[in-house]
Design a protein around this motif. Structure first.
Motif, PDB file in Angstrom:
ATOM      1  N   ALA A  66      29.036  29.893 -46.859  1.00  0.00           N
ATOM      2  CA  ALA A  66      29.128  30.858 -45.755  1.00  0.00           C
ATOM      3  C   ALA A  66      27.862  30.821 -44.900  1.00  0.00           C
ATOM      4  CB  ALA A  66      29.356  32.262 -46.296  1.00  0.00           C
ATOM      5  N   ALA A  67      26.708  30.709 -45.548  1.00  0.00           N
ATOM      6  CA  ALA A  67      25.442  30.642 -44.805  1.00  0.00           C
ATOM      7  C   ALA A  67      25.381  29.370 -43.963  1.00  0.00           C
ATOM      8  CB  ALA A  67      24.266  30.702 -45.778  1.00  0.00           C
ATOM      9  N   LEU A  68      25.816  28.252 -44.526  1.00  0.00           N
ATOM     10  CA  LEU A  68      25.810  26.987 -43.788  1.00  0.00           C
ATOM     11  C   LEU A  68      26.754  27.046 -42.590  1.00  0.00           C
ATOM     12  CD1 LEU A  68      24.864  24.081 -43.515  1.00  0.00           C
ATOM     13  CD2 LEU A  68      26.655  23.411 -45.122  1.00  0.00           C
ATOM     14  N   ALA A  69      27.937  27.616 -42.772  1.00  0.00           N
ATOM     15  CA  ALA A  69      28.888  27.743 -41.662  1.00  0.00           C
ATOM     16  C   ALA A  69      28.323  28.624 -40.554  1.00  0.00           C
ATOM     17  CB  ALA A  69      30.216  28.306 -42.176  1.00  0.00           C
ATOM     18  N   SER A  70      27.662  29.711 -40.916  1.00  0.00           N
ATOM     19  CA  SER A  70      27.042  30.594 -39.916  1.00  0.00           C
ATOM     20  C   SER A  70      25.947  29.862 -39.160  1.00  0.00           C
ATOM     21  CB  SER A  70      26.458  31.830 -40.591  1.00  0.00           C
ATOM     22  OG  SER A  70      27.470  32.580 -41.189  1.00  0.00           O
ATOM     23  N   PHE A  71      25.118  29.127 -39.889  1.00  0.00           N
ATOM     24  CA  PHE A  71      24.041  28.353 -39.265  1.00  0.00           C
ATOM     25  C   PHE A  71      24.607  27.351 -38.272  1.00  0.00           C
ATOM     26  CE2 PHE A  71      21.688  24.336 -39.350  1.00  0.00           C
ATOM     27  CZ  PHE A  71      20.508  24.735 -38.759  1.00  0.00           C
ATOM     28  N   MET A  72      25.662  26.645 -38.669  1.00  0.00           N
ATOM     29  CA  MET A  72      26.254  25.641 -37.783  1.00  0.00           C
ATOM     30  C   MET A  72      26.841  26.285 -36.532  1.00  0.00           C
ATOM     31  SD  MET A  72      27.993  23.145 -40.631  1.00  0.00           S
ATOM     32  CE  MET A  72      28.844  22.150 -39.435  1.00  0.00           C
ATOM     33  N   ALA A  73      27.501  27.436 -36.675  1.00  0.00           N
ATOM     34  CA  ALA A  73      28.099  28.118 -35.527  1.00  0.00           C
ATOM     35  C   ALA A  73      27.030  28.600 -34.549  1.00  0.00           C
ATOM     36  CB  ALA A  73      28.956  29.289 -36.007  1.00  0.00           C
ATOM     37  N   ARG A 120      26.389  27.197 -30.665  1.00  0.00           N
ATOM     38  CA  ARG A 120      26.351  28.078 -29.491  1.00  0.00           C
ATOM     39  C   ARG A 120      25.041  27.937 -28.726  1.00  0.00           C
ATOM     40  NH1 ARG A 120      29.024  33.835 -30.396  1.00  0.00           N
ATOM     41  NH2 ARG A 120      28.490  33.812 -28.212  1.00  0.00           N
ATOM     42  N   MET A 121      23.927  27.797 -29.442  1.00  0.00           N
ATOM     43  CA  MET A 121      22.626  27.654 -28.776  1.00  0.00           C
ATOM     44  C   MET A 121      22.556  26.350 -27.992  1.00  0.00           C
ATOM     45  SD  MET A 121      20.081  29.138 -31.731  1.00  0.00           S
ATOM     46  CE  MET A 121      18.628  28.511 -30.922  1.00  0.00           C
ATOM     47  N   VAL A 122      23.027  25.268 -28.577  1.00  0.00           N
ATOM     48  CA  VAL A 122      23.010  23.963 -27.895  1.00  0.00           C
ATOM     49  C   VAL A 122      23.954  23.984 -26.700  1.00  0.00           C
ATOM     50  CG1 VAL A 122      23.593  21.520 -28.161  1.00  0.00           C
ATOM     51  CG2 VAL A 122      22.284  22.681 -29.936  1.00  0.00           C
ATOM     52  N   ALA A 123      25.128  24.579 -26.860  1.00  0.00           N
ATOM     53  CA  ALA A 123      26.079  24.661 -25.746  1.00  0.00           C
ATOM     54  C   ALA A 123      25.490  25.467 -24.591  1.00  0.00           C
ATOM     55  CB  ALA A 123      27.388  25.284 -26.225  1.00  0.00           C
ATOM     56  N   ARG A 124      24.825  26.568 -24.904  1.00  0.00           N
ATOM     57  CA  ARG A 124      24.210  27.378 -23.844  1.00  0.00           C
ATOM     58  C   ARG A 124      23.103  26.592 -23.141  1.00  0.00           C
ATOM     59  NH1 ARG A 124      21.827  32.141 -26.315  1.00  0.00           N
ATOM     60  NH2 ARG A 124      23.971  32.789 -26.606  1.00  0.00           N
ATOM     61  N   GLU A 125      22.287  25.872 -23.926  1.00  0.00           N
ATOM     62  CA  GLU A 125      21.194  25.076 -23.374  1.00  0.00           C
ATOM     63  C   GLU A 125      21.706  24.005 -22.429  1.00  0.00           C
ATOM     64  OE1 GLU A 125      18.595  22.666 -25.993  1.00  0.00           O
ATOM     65  OE2 GLU A 125      17.670  24.600 -26.433  1.00  0.00           O
TER      66      GLU A 125
END
Length: 66
Positions: free
Chosen positions: A42-49, A53-58
């Motif tokens: 669950a932690a890994l999935a949250s990190f990836m999401a 989102r950060m890369v897409a915004r950038e």
């Protein structure tokens, strides 16, 4: 504090005594809690999401909402 019979941690928060139980597999627990690998997944999935989102915004990439 009333013991639960399940291995856990007791913490004192201000004036409140709180018991944090980490259910485990039988015979020590009832097998109803999260297993460590489930929390890691669950932690890994949250990190990836969040990273996606950060890369897409950038890069100004629009993401669709599901």
């Amino acid at each position: 504090m009333k013991p639960t019979g399940i291995p856990g941690t007791s913490v004192l928060q201000g004036r409140e005594d709180v018991s944090l139980d980490a259910d485990t597999t039988p015979p020590l627990g009832k097998g109803q809690g999260f297993r460590p690998h489930e929390l890691l997944e669950a932690a890994l999935a949250s990190f990836m999401a969040i990273t996606l989102r950060m890369v897409a915004r950038e890069r100004e990439i629009a993401l669709e909402q599901a």
